[in-house]
Design an enzyme around this catalytic site. Structure first.
Site, PDB file in Angstrom:
ATOM      1  N   ARG A 185      -8.045   7.448   4.294  1.00  7.71           N
ATOM      2  CA  ARG A 185      -8.098   7.536   5.873  1.00  7.71           C
ATOM      3  C   ARG A 185      -8.293   9.006   6.205  1.00  7.71           C
ATOM      4  O   ARG A 185      -7.684   9.696   5.467  1.00  7.71           O
ATOM      5  CB  ARG A 185      -6.869   6.908   6.332  1.00  7.71           C
ATOM      6  CG  ARG A 185      -6.902   5.585   6.680  1.00  7.71           C
ATOM      7  CD  ARG A 185      -5.854   4.952   7.412  1.00  7.71           C
ATOM      8  NE  ARG A 185      -4.488   5.523   6.601  1.00  7.71           N
ATOM      9  CZ  ARG A 185      -3.385   5.148   7.045  1.00  7.71           C
ATOM     10  NH1 ARG A 185      -3.170   4.561   8.259  1.00  7.71           N
ATOM     11  NH2 ARG A 185      -2.372   5.594   6.262  1.00  7.71           N
ATOM     12  N   LYS A 235      11.626   3.156   5.936  1.00  8.52           N
ATOM     13  CA  LYS A 235      11.719   4.501   5.547  1.00  8.52           C
ATOM     14  C   LYS A 235      12.927   5.021   4.984  1.00  8.52           C
ATOM     15  O   LYS A 235      13.061   5.782   4.225  1.00  8.52           O
ATOM     16  CB  LYS A 235      11.266   5.495   6.947  1.00  8.52           C
ATOM     17  CG  LYS A 235       9.962   5.679   6.928  1.00  8.52           C
ATOM     18  CD  LYS A 235       9.224   4.749   7.854  1.00  8.52           C
ATOM     19  CE  LYS A 235       7.762   5.079   7.901  1.00  8.52           C
ATOM     20  NZ  LYS A 235       6.878   3.716   8.550  1.00  8.52           N
ATOM     21  N   LYS A 258      11.152  10.228  11.649  1.00  7.06           N
ATOM     22  CA  LYS A 258      10.547   8.793  11.560  1.00  7.06           C
ATOM     23  C   LYS A 258      11.856   7.747  11.738  1.00  7.06           C
ATOM     24  O   LYS A 258      12.926   7.796  11.196  1.00  7.06           O
ATOM     25  CB  LYS A 258      10.213   8.451   9.905  1.00  7.06           C
ATOM     26  CG  LYS A 258       8.951   9.272   9.740  1.00  7.06           C
ATOM     27  CD  LYS A 258       8.197   8.711   8.529  1.00  7.06           C
ATOM     28  CE  LYS A 258       7.190   9.766   8.016  1.00  7.06           C
ATOM     29  NZ  LYS A 258       6.535   9.357   7.032  1.00  7.06           N
ATOM     30  N   GLU A 290       6.973   0.385  11.550  1.00  6.09           N
ATOM     31  CA  GLU A 290       5.626   0.504  11.089  1.00  6.09           C
ATOM     32  C   GLU A 290       4.396   0.221  12.116  1.00  6.09           C
ATOM     33  O   GLU A 290       4.779  -0.251  13.203  1.00  6.09           O
ATOM     34  CB  GLU A 290       5.224  -0.844  10.236  1.00  6.09           C
ATOM     35  CG  GLU A 290       6.432  -1.008   9.029  1.00  6.09           C
ATOM     36  CD  GLU A 290       6.362   0.150   8.188  1.00  6.09           C
ATOM     37  OE1 GLU A 290       4.981   0.553   7.884  1.00  6.09           O
ATOM     38  OE2 GLU A 290       7.451   0.483   7.793  1.00  6.09           O
ATOM     39  N   GLY A 291       3.533   0.421  11.665  1.00  2.00           N
ATOM     40  CA  GLY A 291       2.029   0.367  12.701  1.00  2.00           C
ATOM     41  C   GLY A 291       1.487   1.507  13.146  1.00  2.00           C
ATOM     42  O   GLY A 291       0.504   1.415  14.099  1.00  2.00           O
ATOM     43  N   ASN A 320       4.095   0.799   2.246  1.00  2.00           N
ATOM     44  CA  ASN A 320       3.891  -0.288   3.020  1.00  2.00           C
ATOM     45  C   ASN A 320       4.265  -1.638   2.542  1.00  2.00           C
ATOM     46  O   ASN A 320       3.630  -2.031   1.408  1.00  2.00           O
ATOM     47  CB  ASN A 320       2.651  -0.359   3.693  1.00  2.00           C
ATOM     48  CG  ASN A 320       2.368   0.839   4.458  1.00  2.00           C
ATOM     49  OD1 ASN A 320       2.821   1.193   5.549  1.00  2.00           O
ATOM     50  ND2 ASN A 320       1.599   1.651   4.076  1.00  2.00           N
ATOM     51  N   SER A 336      -2.969  -2.833   5.982  1.00  2.00           N
ATOM     52  CA  SER A 336      -4.292  -2.985   6.454  1.00  2.00           C
ATOM     53  C   SER A 336      -5.338  -2.165   5.853  1.00  2.00           C
ATOM     54  O   SER A 336      -5.169  -1.444   5.266  1.00  2.00           O
ATOM     55  CB  SER A 336      -4.136  -2.762   7.918  1.00  2.00           C
ATOM     56  OG  SER A 336      -4.048  -1.725   8.289  1.00  2.00           O
ATOM     57  N   GLU A 383       4.398   7.305   2.634  1.00  2.00           N
ATOM     58  CA  GLU A 383       5.325   6.112   2.921  1.00  2.00           C
ATOM     59  C   GLU A 383       4.658   4.948   2.118  1.00  2.00           C
ATOM     60  O   GLU A 383       3.793   4.858   1.603  1.00  2.00           O
ATOM     61  CB  GLU A 383       5.043   5.624   4.406  1.00  2.00           C
ATOM     62  CG  GLU A 383       3.778   4.837   4.959  1.00  2.00           C
ATOM     63  CD  GLU A 383       3.882   4.045   6.032  1.00  2.00           C
ATOM     64  OE1 GLU A 383       5.234   3.572   6.294  1.00  2.00           O
ATOM     65  OE2 GLU A 383       2.975   3.858   6.550  1.00  2.00           O
ATOM     66  N   ARG A 401       0.928  -1.448  -0.002  1.00  5.31           N
ATOM     67  CA  ARG A 401      -0.169  -0.052  -0.069  1.00  5.31           C
ATOM     68  C   ARG A 401       0.732   1.215   0.059  1.00  5.31           C
ATOM     69  O   ARG A 401       1.544   1.230   0.810  1.00  5.31           O
ATOM     70  CB  ARG A 401      -0.908   0.199   1.204  1.00  5.31           C
ATOM     71  CG  ARG A 401      -2.176   0.667   0.873  1.00  5.31           C
ATOM     72  CD  ARG A 401      -2.965   1.158   2.346  1.00  5.31           C
ATOM     73  NE  ARG A 401      -2.111   1.876   3.278  1.00  5.31           N
ATOM     74  CZ  ARG A 401      -2.257   1.501   4.742  1.00  5.31           C
ATOM     75  NH1 ARG A 401      -2.885   0.502   5.073  1.00  5.31           N
ATOM     76  NH2 ARG A 401      -1.578   2.238   5.333  1.00  5.31           N
TER      77      ARG A 401
HETATM   78  P1  ADP Z   1       3.660   4.443  10.029  1.00  5.94           P
HETATM   79  O1  ADP Z   1       4.614   3.522   9.359  1.00  5.94           O
HETATM   80  O2  ADP Z   1       3.849   4.338  11.451  1.00  5.94           O
HETATM   81  O3  ADP Z   1       2.468   4.330   9.517  1.00  5.94           O
HETATM   82  P2  ADP Z   1       3.789   6.877   8.573  1.00  5.94           P
HETATM   83  O4  ADP Z   1       4.987   7.110   7.632  1.00  5.94           O
HETATM   84  O5  ADP Z   1       2.861   6.321   7.660  1.00  5.94           O
HETATM   85  O6  ADP Z   1       4.251   5.915   9.725  1.00  5.94           O
HETATM   86  O7  ADP Z   1       3.286   7.983   9.654  1.00  5.94           O
HETATM   87  C1  ADP Z   1       2.109   7.998  10.267  1.00  5.94           C
HETATM   88  C2  ADP Z   1       1.309   9.026   9.933  1.00  5.94           C
HETATM   89  O8  ADP Z   1       1.806  10.295  10.479  1.00  5.94           O
HETATM   90  C3  ADP Z   1       0.849   9.215   8.577  1.00  5.94           C
HETATM   91  O9  ADP Z   1      -0.391   8.388   8.377  1.00  5.94           O
HETATM   92  C4  ADP Z   1       0.428  10.755   8.242  1.00  5.94           C
HETATM   93  O10 ADP Z   1      -0.853  10.720   8.790  1.00  5.94           O
HETATM   94  C5  ADP Z   1       1.613  11.247   9.185  1.00  5.94           C
HETATM   95  N1  ADP Z   1       2.676  11.677   8.299  1.00  5.94           N
HETATM   96  C6  ADP Z   1       3.809  10.749   8.011  1.00  5.94           C
HETATM   97  N2  ADP Z   1       4.582  11.405   7.115  1.00  5.94           N
HETATM   98  C7  ADP Z   1       3.944  12.651   6.797  1.00  5.94           C
HETATM   99  C8  ADP Z   1       4.333  13.690   6.123  1.00  5.94           C
HETATM  100  N3  ADP Z   1       5.654  13.959   5.611  1.00  5.94           N
HETATM  101  N4  ADP Z   1       3.664  14.909   5.977  1.00  5.94           N
HETATM  102  C9  ADP Z   1       2.300  14.743   6.861  1.00  5.94           C
HETATM  103  N5  ADP Z   1       1.964  13.948   7.665  1.00  5.94           N
HETATM  104  C10 ADP Z   1       2.700  12.756   7.636  1.00  5.94           C
HETATM  105 MG    MG Z   2       1.415   4.712   7.876  1.00  3.47          MG
END
Ligand code: ADP
Ligand code: MG
Length: 512
Positions: A488, A335, A402, A406-407, A156, A161, A154, A132
């Protein structure tokens, strides 16, 4: 939709109550559901575990730019191929691991599993990816007129999920658009919303089925099966069940196996192929050969409570079952990899991306457009530059830091970054990446969560699913398809977006 009409339409109290009641019933009747947290339904009144509740959801589909939706969907197969290629490049992944491993034992342990299996030789070359790619809409103010495009949050590669609940959410909003929205005082006439089809359940199940068939028949006369590897106490179980039922409807046996039970219910046949056999706990005379392991567990340190958990992961990895994902594919989803792929080409050298796909093609250009600025936090020139920004509160405001996790719930946002870094040994900073925050144009919506209404500004995140089966050895891609989408949505005051983690909610796109 013209901008003069407010969206979502304002509701009278009676209208809101009716809409909420309709959503509550439709969700339970159609499985847009989760198991309740004990804070919602206390264990004392749910001791038999029969309760299920509505998944958090928006009352209306959020407006989403059509061109961005099309953009995200159209590049998914290119992303699938890219990450299949990354997972095949062991030397590249070794370098990525090396760069983040100081301060990250989880990544070290994953890598060790790979090294151990490599030493004895992998017996399964096929790999399944149910991916995803997550995006937010970015408005480029410098262009005239301003251009809207998706930027990747990101990618995945493990336990992606909500593909199960996402199809259901699209179904809910389509139903409301037909039956409820036209009856509002500020009516949305039937057919006035552009609600795209969403086949995420079918799309992901088709990927699992493709891998199942590619595995072939048992050479030792067992029926073959698919295993869903799960976490104990998973509340997002219906999301998984929808996929499971879809796969089972093609007459493929599917079993749910808790991560903690791997070593007690599966064993490896002492043959050169190392078939993974699953003995049904409820009837040990039934033994299946596992063709596919779909992991909805094992993506984070929480599942690896002791050495036997790592033994269990190694046990799966060395078996002949097709893994979704392999350790290498899981590592491709870090990441760090995303940061390195997104790093612009230096003046005189080829880009890192060009290691994996031919750069300067239309497809590569389309991928480049989805990258945003991501920096290393190491001691390279770019890393030192990033550290400067991350340590100054005013500058850090535009970034998210970051780790390789994950998660949800692991990132450090904005003003909290400098202090976090000061508390973290400098030798560990390299295990993080610093990413520019994407700020999508403001959207309004109403969220129904645990029976309560939340109204106001929201931030939407588009996920596009992909399914891919490829050969780690030859690189041949046997199956590659885009597999539906997820929208989402979270309140605009929340940094994190995870639905299961309690921040976000399910939504669908109303294309504008
Ligand atoms: P995880 O692997 O924990 O899901 P993400 O990289 O998806 O980590 O980050 C979690 C959440 O943080 C994302 O769903 C988003 O809402 C917010 N986020 C992450 N990176 C960004 C970004 N570059 N700009 C805006 N929001 C972000
Ligand atoms: Mg995420």
């Amino acid at each position: 939709m013209t901008s003069s009409v407010p969206y979502p339409p304002p509701l009278t109290t009676a209208e809101q109550e009716k809409l909420v009641q309709t959503i509550k019933d439709w969700s339970i009747a159609n499985g847009l559901t989760v198991r309740p947290a004990p804070t919602v339904i206390p264990d004392e009144v749910n001791s038999t575990g029969i309760a299920a509740v509505n998944a958090p959801v928006t009352l209306f589909p959020s407006p989403f730019p059509k061109q961005c939706f099309v953009q995200g969907k159209s590049i998914q197969t290119a992303y699938n191929a890219l990450y299949a290629a990354v997972s095949r490049d062991e030397a590249f992944l070794a370098q990525m691991v090396k760069e983040v491993v100081d301060g990250d034992d989880f990544i070290r342990n994953l890598w060790d599993v790979h090294l151990k299996v490599k030493a004895e030789g992998y017996t399964q070359n096929l790999s399944l990816g149910l991916f995803r790619s997550d995006y937010m809409v970015h408005q480029d103010e410098n262009a005239q007129p301003p251009v809207l495009q998706v930027k990747q949050v990101e990618f995945n590669t493990i336990a992606s999920s909500f593909g199960g609940l996402s199809t259901k959410t699209s179904g809910l909003h389509k139903y409301l658009a037909q039956t409820e929205y036209p009856l509002l005082d500020k009516a949305l006439p039937g057919g006035s919303l552009d609600l795209p089809d969403n086949q995420s359940i079918h799309g992901l199940a088709k990927g699992i089925e493709a891998a199942f068939h590619a595995y072939g028949k048992s050479e030792i006369n067992h029926p073959t099966c698919v295993i869903f590897l799960t976490q104990v106490g998973e509340r997002n179980v219906f999301d998984q069940r929808h996929l499971e039922y879809q796969v089972a409807s093609s007459a493929i046996p599917v079993f749910r196996l808790p991560f903690s039970d791997i070593l007690t219910t599966t064993f490896i046949k002492e043959t050169p192929k190392r078939q993974l056999l699953y003995r049904l706990p409820s009837n040990p005379s039934k033994v299946f050969e596992v063709a596919v392991i779909y992991m909805r567990a094992g993506y984070g340190p929480g599942d690896y409570t002791d050495a036997s958990s790592w033994q269990a992961r190694y046990h799966l990895e060395r078996s002949a079952a097709i893994k979704c994902p392999t350790v290498l594919t899981q590592l491709a989803g870090t990441k760090k990899v995303q940061q390195v792929l997104a790093t612009p080409r230096p003046a005189s050298e080829p880009s890192m991306l060009s290691k994996f796909i031919q750069d300067d093609t239309d497809q590569a250009k389309a991928l480049w457009k989805t990258f945003t600025n991501i920096y290393p936090m190491d001691t390279s020139e770019a890393g030192l530059e990033a550290r400067k920004k991350a340590l100054v509160p005013e500058a850090a405001k535009a970034y998210v830091l970051k780790p390789q996790r994950e998660g949800g719930g692991n990132n450090i946002y904005r003003g909290a970054i400098p202090e976090f870094l000061r508390k973290t040994p400098e030798s560990h900073w390299g295990s993080y990446i610093l990413m520019e925050l994407i700020t999508p144009p403001p959207v309004e919506n109403v969220i129904l969560r645990n029976g309560q209404i939340e109204q106001g500004g929201v931030i939407c995140e588009l996920g596009v699913y992909g399914a891919c089966v490829w050969d780690q050895q030859s690189g041949q891609v046997h199956y590659n398809d885009e597999a539906g989408y997820l929208l989402r949505t979270k309140g605009d005051k929340s940094e994190e977006g995870g639905v299961a983690a309690g921040y976000g909610c399910m939504d669908s796109c109303s294309l504008v």
